[in-house]
Scaffold this active site. Structure first.
Site, PDB file in Angstrom:
ATOM      1  N   PHE A  45     -85.166  55.711  44.203  1.00 53.46           N
ATOM      2  CA  PHE A  45     -86.568  55.963  43.874  1.00 53.46           C
ATOM      3  C   PHE A  45     -87.089  57.147  44.666  1.00 53.46           C
ATOM      4  O   PHE A  45     -86.535  57.535  45.694  1.00 53.46           O
ATOM      5  CB  PHE A  45     -87.430  54.721  44.115  1.00 53.46           C
ATOM      6  N   CYS A  46     -88.186  57.717  44.159  1.00 55.32           N
ATOM      7  CA  CYS A  46     -88.863  58.835  44.812  1.00 55.32           C
ATOM      8  C   CYS A  46     -90.321  58.796  44.357  1.00 55.32           C
ATOM      9  O   CYS A  46     -90.774  57.787  43.805  1.00 55.32           O
ATOM     10  CB  CYS A  46     -88.188  60.163  44.489  1.00 55.32           C
ATOM     11  N   THR A  47     -91.051  59.853  44.558  1.00 52.78           N
ATOM     12  CA  THR A  47     -92.485  59.842  44.248  1.00 52.78           C
ATOM     13  C   THR A  47     -92.746  59.683  42.753  1.00 52.78           C
ATOM     14  O   THR A  47     -93.476  58.785  42.327  1.00 52.78           O
ATOM     15  CB  THR A  47     -93.162  61.130  44.747  1.00 52.78           C
TER      16      THR A  47
END
Length: 248
Positions: free
Chosen positions: A186-188
């Site tokens: 996951f990331c922003t």
């Protein structure tokens, strides 16, 4: 009153005309008095824009007239003030730098994308502690260390990378620890974890997913359970809470 609409979106799609597209998008954004950043490369588009809702949505409508962007689905949040100081449209070698040219997602071809899992499913998996096959689930934060320090998922793997180009080496150093698990990267907003998931697949990890739409989409579509803190964003708001609100 929050009257400024903020959007973020990306799409991996071949853009051989990126230079010409830059001029057109820059003119359209300026005409609508928008501020923010649009990154263009041969591999796709990545944008962060803010302004009055009518202007922002007008820009998106114009963008979707290009068949390559008809399915673009920006993530939205609101703010009381304009979080960007100017409007920039830039040409880059990559819309998110990884320095692995063979990792080229292509949203126009499903086989070119990393397998994705939606926010509701991730919330359920984290609540039950395993995926639907009974395999242990771990979340892998692909962001830079200073972003992680603002907030992340409970128990998320964090290799304290300083920039995304360090991710491949970090993964190879820790790959064996992930072999028997389902890994949700996951990331922003989804762009980094898309490349990360593809790299992990190519490195031999079988059960790898990307969180569709990243943390911002998770906040938008769930109650934010299993996430601690805020989500760092690259504008003057600095970080958003689970209601997609900036710090007071």
């Amino acid at each position: 009153m929050n009257h400024i609409l903020n959007i973020s979106a990306y799409k991996f799609v071949p853009l051989p005309d990126a230079a010409a597209l830059r001029e057109r998008l820059h003119e359209q954004a300026l005409a609508l008095a928008l501020k923010g950043t649009v990154l263009l490369a041969e591999e796709g588009i990545n944008l962060f824009l803010a302004g009055p809702a009518e202007a922002v949505r007008g820009f998106v409508a114009q963008l979707r007239q290009d068949p390559r962007f008809t399915d673009l689905q920006p993530k939205e949040s609101w703010s009381a003030e304009q979080p960007f100081r100017r409007m920039r449209v830039k040409l880059k070698r990559e819309i998110i730098r990884m320095d692995h040219p063979t990792i080229r997602p292509d949203s126009s071809h499903p086989e070119g994308r990393a397998p994705a899992v939606d926010a509701a499913t991730v919330r359920r998996w984290l609540g039950q502690g395993h995926d639907d096959a009974g395999r242990p689930v771990v979340t892998l934060d692909t962001r830079n260390a200073f972003e992680v320090d603002h907030g992340t998922f409970e128990g998320a793997i964090d290799w304290r990378i300083a920039k995304f180009t360090e991710f491949p080496q970090a993964l190879l150093a820790h790959k064996d620890e992930l072999m028997d698990k389902t890994v949700v990267s996951f990331c922003t907003g989804g762009i980094r974890c898309e490349k990360a998931a593809i790299f992990m697949r190519e490195a031999g990890l079988e059960h790898v997913w990307q969180l569709e739409g990243g943390i911002l989409k998770y906040f938008e579509e769930t109650d934010g359970a299993h996430y601690q803190g805020r989500c760092f964003v690259f504008d003057e708001r600095e970080a958003l809470d689970k209601e997609l609100r900036a710090a007071a």
